[in-house]
Scaffold this active site. Structure first.
Site, mmCIF file in Angstrom:
data_model
loop_
_atom_site.group_PDB
_atom_site.id
_atom_site.type_symbol
_atom_site.label_atom_id
_atom_site.label_comp_id
_atom_site.label_asym_id
_atom_site.label_seq_id
_atom_site.Cartn_x
_atom_site.Cartn_y
_atom_site.Cartn_z
ATOM 1 N N SER A 182 0.817 -1.250 0.045
ATOM 2 C CA SER A 182 -0.106 0.047 0.019
ATOM 3 C C SER A 182 0.684 1.385 0.039
ATOM 4 C CB SER A 182 -1.108 0.026 1.109
ATOM 5 O OG SER A 182 -1.770 -1.144 1.334
ATOM 6 N N GLY A 236 0.715 4.542 -8.691
ATOM 7 C CA GLY A 236 -0.519 5.195 -9.815
ATOM 8 C C GLY A 236 -1.441 5.720 -9.178
ATOM 9 N N GLU A 270 -4.469 5.068 -17.588
ATOM 10 C CA GLU A 270 -3.552 4.105 -17.369
ATOM 11 C C GLU A 270 -4.132 3.155 -18.349
ATOM 12 O OE1 GLU A 270 -3.233 2.852 -13.242
ATOM 13 O OE2 GLU A 270 -1.649 4.203 -12.816
ATOM 14 N N HIS A 277 3.983 -6.858 -13.910
ATOM 15 C CA HIS A 277 3.934 -5.662 -14.727
ATOM 16 C C HIS A 277 5.062 -5.630 -15.497
ATOM 17 C CE1 HIS A 277 4.028 -1.404 -14.643
ATOM 18 N NE2 HIS A 277 2.820 -1.249 -13.753
ATOM 19 N N ARG A 327 -1.931 -4.971 -19.359
ATOM 20 C CA ARG A 327 -0.532 -5.324 -18.878
ATOM 21 C C ARG A 327 -0.017 -6.832 -19.197
ATOM 22 N NH1 ARG A 327 -0.947 -3.175 -12.709
ATOM 23 N NH2 ARG A 327 -0.708 -1.183 -13.430
ATOM 24 N N HIS A 340 3.805 -8.555 -9.657
ATOM 25 C CA HIS A 340 3.382 -7.356 -9.290
ATOM 26 C C HIS A 340 1.961 -7.620 -8.249
ATOM 27 C CE1 HIS A 340 2.857 -3.036 -9.072
ATOM 28 N NE2 HIS A 340 1.671 -3.098 -9.680
ATOM 29 N N ARG A 373 -6.194 -7.829 -13.790
ATOM 30 C CA ARG A 373 -6.692 -6.620 -12.787
ATOM 31 C C ARG A 373 -6.381 -5.482 -13.678
ATOM 32 N NH1 ARG A 373 -3.533 -3.166 -9.047
ATOM 33 N NH2 ARG A 373 -1.787 -3.543 -10.360
HETATM 34 C C1 LIG Z 1 5.069 -0.753 -6.349
HETATM 35 C C2 LIG Z 1 3.711 -1.236 -6.033
HETATM 36 C C3 LIG Z 1 2.724 -0.061 -6.807
HETATM 37 C C4 LIG Z 1 1.439 -0.333 -6.878
HETATM 38 N N1 LIG Z 1 0.783 0.595 -7.316
HETATM 39 C C5 LIG Z 1 -0.699 0.456 -7.124
HETATM 40 C C6 LIG Z 1 -1.432 1.485 -7.728
HETATM 41 O O1 LIG Z 1 -0.912 2.672 -8.053
HETATM 42 N N2 LIG Z 1 -2.955 1.412 -7.609
HETATM 43 C C7 LIG Z 1 -3.414 0.234 -7.185
HETATM 44 O O2 LIG Z 1 -4.640 0.206 -7.133
HETATM 45 N N3 LIG Z 1 -2.534 -0.847 -6.561
HETATM 46 C C8 LIG Z 1 -1.124 -0.753 -6.509
HETATM 47 N N4 LIG Z 1 -0.520 -1.570 -6.371
HETATM 48 C C9 LIG Z 1 -1.100 -2.672 -5.707
HETATM 49 C C10 LIG Z 1 -1.649 -2.259 -4.177
HETATM 50 O O3 LIG Z 1 -0.716 -1.369 -3.612
HETATM 51 C C11 LIG Z 1 -1.858 -3.568 -3.267
HETATM 52 O O4 LIG Z 1 -2.864 -4.364 -4.071
HETATM 53 C C12 LIG Z 1 -2.524 -3.101 -2.215
HETATM 54 O O5 LIG Z 1 -1.798 -2.094 -1.456
HETATM 55 C C13 LIG Z 1 -2.521 -4.519 -0.982
HETATM 56 O O6 LIG Z 1 -2.892 -3.735 0.141
HETATM 57 P P1 LIG Z 1 -3.454 -4.745 1.353
HETATM 58 O O7 LIG Z 1 -3.793 -3.861 2.693
HETATM 59 O O8 LIG Z 1 -3.968 -5.722 1.007
HETATM 60 O O9 LIG Z 1 -1.865 -5.186 1.642
HETATM 61 P P2 LIG Z 1 -0.305 -4.667 2.046
HETATM 62 O O10 LIG Z 1 -0.501 -3.325 1.746
HETATM 63 O O11 LIG Z 1 0.751 -5.222 1.385
HETATM 64 O O12 LIG Z 1 -0.362 -4.703 3.506
HETATM 65 C C14 LIG Z 1 -0.044 -6.202 4.016
HETATM 66 C C15 LIG Z 1 0.253 -5.972 5.608
HETATM 67 O O13 LIG Z 1 -0.043 -7.182 6.273
HETATM 68 C C16 LIG Z 1 1.197 -7.463 6.915
HETATM 69 N N5 LIG Z 1 1.293 -8.713 7.313
HETATM 70 C C17 LIG Z 1 1.528 -9.720 6.319
HETATM 71 N N6 LIG Z 1 1.483 -11.001 6.966
HETATM 72 C C18 LIG Z 1 1.352 -10.756 8.234
HETATM 73 C C19 LIG Z 1 1.184 -11.611 9.288
HETATM 74 N N7 LIG Z 1 1.237 -12.907 9.070
HETATM 75 N N8 LIG Z 1 0.900 -11.167 10.703
HETATM 76 C C20 LIG Z 1 0.898 -9.852 10.641
HETATM 77 N N9 LIG Z 1 0.962 -8.821 9.557
HETATM 78 C C21 LIG Z 1 1.298 -9.589 8.449
HETATM 79 C C22 LIG Z 1 2.355 -6.752 6.230
HETATM 80 O O14 LIG Z 1 3.443 -6.503 6.992
HETATM 81 C C23 LIG Z 1 1.531 -5.624 5.758
HETATM 82 O O15 LIG Z 1 1.668 -4.629 6.642
HETATM 83 C C24 LIG Z 1 0.800 -1.459 -6.295
HETATM 84 C C25 LIG Z 1 1.727 -2.333 -5.665
HETATM 85 C C26 LIG Z 1 3.108 -2.326 -5.788
HETATM 86 C C27 LIG Z 1 3.781 -3.221 -4.862
#
Ligand SMILES: Cc1cc2nc3c(=O)[nH]c(=O)nc-3n(C[C@H](O)[C@H](O)[C@H](O)COP(=O)(O)OP(=O)(O)OC[C@H]3O[C@@H](n4cnc5c(N)ncnc54)[C@H](O)[C@@H]3O)c2cc1C
Length: 513
Positions: A47, A52, A118, A233, A278, A337, A372
């Site tokens: 996150s 983007g 995009e 990606h 993509r 990605h 996606r």
């Molecule tokens: C470089 C990059 C750019 C991106 N750009 C975009 C964009 O512009 N627009 C878009 O829509 N998407 C984008 N994405 C995808 C998007 O960022 C992710 O899909 C989204 O942020 C996922 O959010 P989340 O909260 O599900 O997971 P995350 O943000 O990955 O958070 C997961 C959390 O869980 C914690 N965790 C994991 N396992 C455990 C455990 N067993 N115990 C305790 N904590 C744990 C981790 O430490 C972390 O804090 C991008 C991804 C990347 C990598």
């Protein structure tokens, strides 16, 4: 004041401190909630790295129906329209809610939201914050909002290792922190643990994103969906750094072109060229590299001097690699990605296991189908977190018994990476998949540091083997065409182990799978 995590039992427990976990906690407030995060809030999460932004139909020429049509087209026949519709229709209100929470979105001089373009979006509908630092700005605002909410107890430095079950329902979380393993008794758990990039050599994800939420759910008996669909990606900065730096699609949206070492735009003949979906761009770049070429992003003509202002995060990553995008070509290669698959959930985030919800990248709502649409994942996490919170809040708390906290090892995906990178990558084939499944099976069967990542890799390998066609981000050289009547896939850990054992005993079995 020192606090014992065990004393916080009974409340809903959210595992993960990315956008999905934080938004779910904020929506649950003022109900007391416990959020467990392996790392300090905002760190080690995709996150915070998002560049983007979020997709929402906010422009005068746009409509949620158009956003839905683009989403379904990218998903290549496998989106669940019943899920995708409410999510994209809910996107504009979710952006407004983020702005109310203090997210400083980029705006035009008149104060309107600045909308970017995009790939595979038919309208400009990507909302940014801080140029290409959208995730960082969103997480800044969410963490501040969380810290001001006294009913949200955040416990950092604790990693969830297993879910405890009682009579087929969730009964608690076994986590490990600085003082060793602890058992938190609770009947309501939300997984918000992010993606799977750590299973691959080349990924844009934080290295710790190795599918631990999928392993937790799978060990609890949950059904997982669409596991074979992984997005690669096309434009990660090629170099020795891991994880790889993403060069956002927004750069191509603003006119950057992809060229090889001779300066040829080899995507010229492809419909949509650099802004084709993509998977098409990623496969074209992959093939050109495999044919012995080098591949670059060229921003010099269209963006030149404005590049650093518009994309400060990418510009400084290039600078660290000794590249000046105003006069140099940027070397690129595709990288893992995003995972379209995940724990199968309904729109309220309910999994097949009573007491277990999932939100964000770890969940599979059916929004993304086989591929996606760019910037739909942050939108999905923000929109769905509200519904997940409502569902959790509407589920009565149940007393569960405290239990002994067994010590499980922290996952280490290192020895899984060679198999997943080779067999589960952009181009797949039955032979490589069978070899990977056989190699992963014994690793997945133990209780070692490698076992959970291997179990996730194995479930993906079996799901890939079972999809005998090519569609969206999933491409098999031995099944290059789309099959008629394709459906979303479902798998459990037992299914995957059973299929892999049969495969191990009968090498010619794949045809029958
Ligand atoms: C470089 C990059 C750019 C991106 N750009 C975009 C964009 O512009 N627009 C878009 O829509 N998407 C984008 N994405 C995808 C998007 O960022 C992710 O899909 C989204 O942020 C996922 O959010 P989340 O909260 O599900 O997971 P995350 O943000 O990955 O958070 C997961 C959390 O869980 C914690 N965790 C994991 N396992 C455990 C455990 N067993 N115990 C305790 N904590 C744990 C981790 O430490 C972390 O804090 C991008 C991804 C990347 C990598």
């Amino acid at each position: 004041m020192s606090m014992d995590v065990r004393d916080l039992g009974g409340r809903p427990v959210i595992i993960g401190g990315g956008i999905a976990g934080l938004m779910t906690a904020l929506h649950l407030a003022p109900e007391p909630v416990l959020l467990l995060s392996r790392s300090p809030l905002g760190a080690d999460s995709s996150s915070a790295w998002a560049q983007g932004g979020l997709a929402a139909s906010l422009g005068d020429d746009d409509d949620p129906a158009l956003h839905l049509a683009d989403t379904l087209a990218a998903g290549d026949g496998l989106c669940d329209a019943q899920a995708a519709g409410p999510i994209v229709y809910g996107a504009p209100a979710a952006i407004e809610y983020l702005a109310c929470l203090g997210v400083r979105f980029d705006r035009t001089p008149t104060g309107a939201l600045r909308l970017g373009l995009e790939a595979a979006h038919s309208r400009r509908r990507i909302v940014h914050a801080g140029g290409d630092g959208s995730g960082r700005e969103i997480m800044r605002a969410l963490v501040a909002a969380m810290r001001s909410m006294p009913t949200i107890e955040v416990v950092e430095g604790f990693e969830a290792r297993r879910l405890a079950m009682e009579g087929g329902r969730i009964a608690g979380v076994v986590a490990s922190g600085p003082t060793g393993p602890v058992f938190v008794a609770t009947a309501r758990v939300v997984l918000a643990t992010g993606g799977i990039g750590g299973l691959f050599h080349d990924s844009t994800n934080p290295l710790g994103s190795c599918g631990q939420g999928l392993a937790l759910a799978a060990h609890a008996g949950a059904v997982l969906a669409d596991m074979e669909f992984i997005q690669f990606h096309p434009t990660a900065l090629d170099g020795s750094n891991r994880p790889m730096t993403l060069i956002s699609e927004a750069v191509r949206g603003e006119g950057a072109v992809i060229v090889d070492e001779t300066g040829r735009r080899f995507l010229d003949g492809v419909p949509g060229a650099e802004l084709a979906p993509r998977d098409i761009v990623a496969r074209a770049v992959w093939k050109h590299l495999a044919d012995g070429h080098r591949v670059f992003l060229d921003v010099r003509e269209k963006q030149g001097a404005t590049f650093g202002r518009q994309f400060p995060t990418i510009a400084s990553a290039c600078g660290r690699a000794g590249i000046d995008p105003t006069c140099d070509l940027i070397p690129i290669r595709p990288a893992q990605h995003y995972h379209m698959g995940g724990v199968a959930v309904d729109l309220g985030g309910r999994t097949s296991v009573p007491g277990l919800w999932a939100c964000g990248e770890v969940a599979s709502t059916g929004l993304h189908g086989a591929n996606r649409l760019a910037s739909n994942s942050l939108t999905e996490a923000v929109v769905c977190a509200r519904w997940v919170a409502e569902s959790v809040a509407g589920t009565p708390a149940r007393r569960t018994k405290p239990a002994f906290a067994e010590d499980y090892p922290s996952p280490d995906p290192l020895s899984v990476r060679p198999f997943s990178s080779r067999a589960l990558g952009i181009v797949r084939d039955g032979e490589g998949l069978q070899a990977a499944a056989r190699a992963l099976l014994p690793l997945a069967e133990g209780t070692h540091a490698v076992s959970d990542p291997a179990a996730v890799g194995l479930m993906i390998a079996i799901a890939v083997l079972q999809r005998q066609e090519s569609r969206g981000a999933h491409y098999r050289t031995d099944f290059p065409h789309q099959a008629p009547d394709a459906r979303r896939s479902k798998i459990t850990l037992d299914d995957a182990l059973g299929a892999a054992r049969e495969l191990a005993n009968s090498p010619a079995l794949e045809r029958a799978m």
